[in-house]
Design a protein around this motif. Sequence first.
Motif, short mmCIF file in Angstrom:
data_model
loop_
_atom_site.label_atom_id
_atom_site.label_comp_id
_atom_site.label_asym_id
_atom_site.label_seq_id
_atom_site.Cartn_x
_atom_site.Cartn_y
_atom_site.Cartn_z
N ASN A 118 0.64 -1.27 -0.02
CA ASN A 118 -0.02 -0.09 0.11
C ASN A 118 0.80 1.05 0.08
O ASN A 118 1.41 1.53 1.08
N VAL A 119 1.00 1.97 -1.30
CA VAL A 119 1.86 2.89 -1.17
C VAL A 119 1.18 4.45 -0.95
O VAL A 119 1.77 5.40 -1.23
N GLU A 120 -0.16 4.42 -0.44
CA GLU A 120 -0.78 5.56 -0.31
C GLU A 120 -0.27 6.05 0.93
O GLU A 120 0.35 5.45 1.69
N ASN A 121 -0.60 7.43 0.84
CA ASN A 121 0.03 8.20 2.12
C ASN A 121 -0.51 7.88 3.46
O ASN A 121 -1.74 8.09 3.48
N HIS A 122 -0.08 6.96 4.47
CA HIS A 122 -0.73 6.51 5.31
C HIS A 122 0.23 6.19 6.61
O HIS A 122 1.24 6.31 6.40
N TYR A 123 -0.24 6.29 7.78
CA TYR A 123 1.04 5.91 8.92
C TYR A 123 0.84 4.72 9.59
O TYR A 123 0.00 3.94 9.36
N HIS A 124 1.78 4.46 10.37
CA HIS A 124 1.91 3.13 10.68
C HIS A 124 2.08 3.27 12.45
O HIS A 124 2.61 4.12 12.80
N ILE A 125 1.76 2.36 13.02
CA ILE A 125 2.32 1.98 14.48
C ILE A 125 3.02 0.79 14.68
O ILE A 125 2.45 -0.24 14.00
#
Lengths: 152, 152
Positions: free
Chosen positions: B85-92
């Motif tokens: 998933n190369v969309e702009n999203h954040y991770h934890i």
Amino acid sequence: MDKDKDLRQKVHDTGGRMTRQRRIVLEALASVTSHPTAAELYDLVRERLPSISPGTVYRNLRVLKELGYAQELCFGSHASRFDANVENHYHIRCERCGRVADVDADPDTDLDHRVGTPPGWTVTGYRLEFRGLCPDCKRAQEHSDDQEGETQ
Amino acid sequence: MDKDKDLRQKVHDTGGRMTRQRRIVLEALASVTSHPTAAELYDLVRERLPSISPGTVYRNLRVLKELGYAQELCFGSHASRFDANVENHYHIRCERCGRVADVDADPDTDLDHRVGTPPGWTVTGYRLEFRGLCPDCKRAQEHSDDQEGETQ
DNA sequence: CTGCTAACGCGAACTGTTAGCAATTATACC
DNA sequence: GGTATAATTGCTAACAGTTCGCGTTAGCAG
């Protein structure tokens, strides 16, 4: 500086000793704002203590970190960088040369509360790092841009 | 899916070939949401292609990244994790087991503009990562908490 | 089908870091 | 001050993650 006294105390409190090496590693780290890698710090320390070994630098960085006298900055799979400034502040890393600088931003950002925690998870903190080009690399980039198509 | 066609095209456009290995590495990555490490992906791919080598997985992950079909997530000095998933999203990331999950947050955050860029630098982006405990580890933690004084 | 060459599998190399161990040395105690 | 003792050193070897080099395999354009 009475930070020195503090540290000595803390080291002793945890059953440690303040060796020449340990003191100089810390002094070297505290003397720069360049967020050096362990290897860079090793070079720096060697100027004053030519026979020190890399292992000792790593060891002492770990100790200093544990005592709250240094923080480790991890950037991807690159070598960790270290910072004697343990205040809450942000960093920017040059995409080209890896250099790291401090960023002025109010660390007020309560991001961890404004965020959609995934179900079942607990958020304990966050890391915010900027990416960019340092002055030197920006210049280099511009030159290679108008001289030839040279990327990289 | 015409993403497959897209990729095949892009691979060919850059003088590459769509090998069995490359296709399966991508399919494997796209089939999970677990943000696997290269090693985990290697294991996954091996289920379908037992003779593939780790080097090939690394190579293809790099290619996919360069073509914009995967992103690499670096967490400290740990192994990189990969995300189709190369969309702009954040991770934890779980502090205990290293597991990574997606975070719901509007990536509207124009942090890079609200920030005090150091003189001479150009900001090109930022990385925001959360830290926490995943459901499993939270449970484990709680158990060890009320059974014995076990901290950490 | 054939030939060219990108990509493969393998193993060795490399980087950043940690661990094990005998020798050294900072510190507590006299 | 001298002395015991155990933390720390410097060394080398090990480690994990990743990349590289090389001879072989196999996509794919003609």
